[in-house]
Scaffold this active site. Sequence first.
Site, PDB file in Angstrom:
ATOM      1  N   ASP A 153      60.394  65.150  35.567  1.00  0.00           N
ATOM      2  CA  ASP A 153      60.785  66.057  34.280  1.00  0.00           C
ATOM      3  C   ASP A 153      62.094  65.695  34.113  1.00  0.00           C
ATOM      4  O   ASP A 153      63.091  65.460  34.618  1.00  0.00           O
ATOM      5  CB  ASP A 153      60.779  67.435  34.706  1.00  0.00           C
ATOM      6  CG  ASP A 153      60.273  68.562  33.545  1.00  0.00           C
ATOM      7  OD1 ASP A 153      60.538  68.095  32.410  1.00  0.00           O
ATOM      8  OD2 ASP A 153      59.576  69.457  34.006  1.00  0.00           O
TER       9      ASP A 153
ATOM     10  N   HIS B 264      65.060  63.477  25.462  1.00  0.00           N
ATOM     11  CA  HIS B 264      64.825  64.581  26.359  1.00  0.00           C
ATOM     12  C   HIS B 264      63.914  64.442  27.741  1.00  0.00           C
ATOM     13  O   HIS B 264      63.984  65.454  28.474  1.00  0.00           O
ATOM     14  CB  HIS B 264      63.904  65.877  25.607  1.00  0.00           C
ATOM     15  CG  HIS B 264      64.808  66.471  24.418  1.00  0.00           C
ATOM     16  ND1 HIS B 264      65.481  67.540  24.619  1.00  0.00           N
ATOM     17  CD2 HIS B 264      65.142  66.012  23.103  1.00  0.00           C
ATOM     18  CE1 HIS B 264      66.193  68.243  23.517  1.00  0.00           C
ATOM     19  NE2 HIS B 264      66.040  66.866  22.528  1.00  0.00           N
TER      20      HIS B 264
HETATM   21  P1  ADQ Z   1      59.194  70.553  28.421  1.00  0.00           P
HETATM   22  O1  ADQ Z   1      58.277  69.712  29.009  1.00  0.00           O
HETATM   23  O2  ADQ Z   1      58.345  71.590  27.208  1.00  0.00           O
HETATM   24  O3  ADQ Z   1      60.508  70.237  27.411  1.00  0.00           O
HETATM   25  P2  ADQ Z   1      60.624  72.652  29.769  1.00  0.00           P
HETATM   26  O4  ADQ Z   1      62.235  72.336  29.842  1.00  0.00           O
HETATM   27  O5  ADQ Z   1      60.267  73.489  30.992  1.00  0.00           O
HETATM   28  O6  ADQ Z   1      59.594  71.752  29.481  1.00  0.00           O
HETATM   29  O7  ADQ Z   1      60.728  73.722  28.600  1.00  0.00           O
HETATM   30  C1  ADQ Z   1      59.643  74.552  28.353  1.00  0.00           C
HETATM   31  C2  ADQ Z   1      59.943  75.660  27.617  1.00  0.00           C
HETATM   32  O8  ADQ Z   1      58.857  76.295  27.144  1.00  0.00           O
HETATM   33  C3  ADQ Z   1      60.779  76.830  28.292  1.00  0.00           C
HETATM   34  O9  ADQ Z   1      61.653  77.176  27.605  1.00  0.00           O
HETATM   35  C4  ADQ Z   1      59.716  77.651  28.537  1.00  0.00           C
HETATM   36  O10 ADQ Z   1      60.106  79.316  28.954  1.00  0.00           O
HETATM   37  C5  ADQ Z   1      58.831  77.708  27.584  1.00  0.00           C
HETATM   38  N1  ADQ Z   1      57.414  78.151  27.979  1.00  0.00           N
HETATM   39  C6  ADQ Z   1      56.663  77.526  28.927  1.00  0.00           C
HETATM   40  N2  ADQ Z   1      55.377  78.265  28.950  1.00  0.00           N
HETATM   41  C7  ADQ Z   1      55.392  79.350  28.231  1.00  0.00           C
HETATM   42  C8  ADQ Z   1      54.671  80.528  28.356  1.00  0.00           C
HETATM   43  N3  ADQ Z   1      53.424  80.530  28.463  1.00  0.00           N
HETATM   44  N4  ADQ Z   1      55.244  81.329  27.280  1.00  0.00           N
HETATM   45  C9  ADQ Z   1      56.575  81.240  26.527  1.00  0.00           C
HETATM   46  N5  ADQ Z   1      57.135  80.141  26.659  1.00  0.00           N
HETATM   47  C10 ADQ Z   1      56.940  79.058  27.595  1.00  0.00           C
HETATM   48  C11 ADQ Z   1      61.011  68.699  27.268  1.00  0.00           C
HETATM   49  C12 ADQ Z   1      61.478  68.170  28.431  1.00  0.00           C
HETATM   50  C13 ADQ Z   1      62.148  68.744  29.522  1.00  0.00           C
HETATM   51  C14 ADQ Z   1      63.155  69.156  29.124  1.00  0.00           C
HETATM   52  C15 ADQ Z   1      63.248  70.084  27.511  1.00  0.00           C
HETATM   53  C16 ADQ Z   1      64.562  70.076  26.965  1.00  0.00           C
HETATM   54  O11 ADQ Z   1      60.119  67.689  29.200  1.00  0.00           O
HETATM   55  O12 ADQ Z   1      62.346  67.740  30.777  1.00  0.00           O
HETATM   56  O13 ADQ Z   1      63.980  70.138  30.005  1.00  0.00           O
HETATM   57  O14 ADQ Z   1      62.467  69.259  26.734  1.00  0.00           O
HETATM   58  O15 ADQ Z   1      65.326  69.150  26.865  1.00  0.00           O
END
Ligand code: ADQ
Length: 460
Positions: A364, A157
């Site tokens: 990311d 990921h």
């Molecule tokens: P993350 O590093 O966690 O994921 P991201 O892809 O942005 O990053 O996903 C975060 C998730 O958490 C989103 O669905 C977002 O809505 C949720 N989230 C964040 N803050 C929140 C809050 N305050 N309340 C509720 N929900 C919240 C890792 C990798 C990424 C990759 C994903 C999926 O680092 O690059 O995109 O996995 O493969």
Amino acid sequence: MTRLIVVSNRVTPPADESAGSQGGLAVALGEALREYRGIWFGWSGERVAEFTGHLNMQRSAGVTTATVDLEEQDVDEYYNGYANKTLWPLFHYRIDLTEYDRTFDAGYARVNQRFADTLLPIIEPDDIIWVHDYHLFPLARELRQRGIKNRIGFFLHIPWPPRRLLTTLPRHEELVAGLFDYDLVGFQTREWLESFCDYAEREMDATLGDGTVTAMGRTVSIGAFPIGIDAESFHKASQSRNALDARQRMIDSIAGRQMIVGVDRLDYSKGLEERFLGYERFLADNPDRCQEVFLLQIAPPTRAEIGSYQEIRTKLDALSGRINGAYAETDWVPVRYVNRGYPRDVLAGIYRTARIGLVTPLRDGMNLVAKEYVAAQDAADPGVLILSRFAGAALQMPDALLVNPFSQEEIAEAIHQGLDMPRAERLRRWEPLMHGVMTDDVVKWRGDFVSALEAVDVRA
Ligand code: ADQ
């Protein structure tokens, strides 16, 4: 019938979907597991005095989960240690934050062995196994050593780092060699895939084929499988009762100002410090306009036991306080900084209210927030996505305003451009973005990966 076994560090039991609090990945994997009569295996998140290997099998919302508890020492060395103090910073190009400690290696190896031992009895000959993320590189090797011949796929990921960074990791060869016990290894983008191939060619004398890499006498299929969101349901969620309520509450508190929103786990890779500084630059450069806007940054703390996460939190507390101290008026604060999570529908309503979605990670794997922001917009009056060129998502989203997240000037200028952007241009940019988010959604992602795994030539 073929069953799918999904393995990840943590298991999020599928909840009642109407609660709206489930992550997109949990929803997507839940659907795949129901379709394939599958099992989701991983750590329960619980800590026990001594590892027992007891498997807790549960069935909820049509999905079977199988979880194990870990010892305190496992959590320290494997999860907080090798996974999150060594691999996470290194794979996000932060060798300055990377900690190398032999006890972490040992804990990481031990937990992967424990996972393999516990998983072994439930694997049937026709099952396909899908392993997720950097916590579990060696799992296929452990399973093969225990006689498992099933198809095993791995999806990373996070980014794959440049070769010259990866070689700073002691025993990096061993870590990467473990990937050659999988049948298919998937990355988020071609960029990370190419970086992996570069490592394999130069460090392992590997030969590249058409979608394959061969080294040490073993061939593994590779591919880029950009992850998406559950776009349709997220779009619907943005118009749900809870979303409309959240939107109305925001509008009532905005007093006609434009909102810029950031939503991120509180993680140094997300570029929050640089984002605050870029926004501060916008305020400094536009004294006549600054009161037209405010930044809502939602950042729930994660991995709070790790020093580098405590440091970034302290820095952001200070920085938001400094900006507000310098610019706030009695009836306006420039930064609303909130350290908590929200249900998905509430988040969708907040995204829909924001004129600008500010998504500026320093690095990311993909970044799902950028896609969620796009999916939540009003088709008649969409907002503007400002996106870091160093997020995997940037490759699929060229119509966003792409910025270098290290540059305060670029962030400040993009905010200016986003606030002034006429509706016609906002529509022109949003429409192809929305098309991409809806087409390349999470259902397509898992379908593509599972089909590719099923299509791999059976191992010699
Ligand atoms: P993350 O590093 O966690 O994921 P991201 O892809 O942005 O990053 O996903 C975060 C998730 O958490 C989103 O669905 C977002 O809505 C949720 N989230 C964040 N803050 C929140 C809050 N305050 N309340 C509720 N929900 C919240 C890792 C990798 C990424 C990759 C994903 C999926 O680092 O690059 O995109 O996995 O493969």
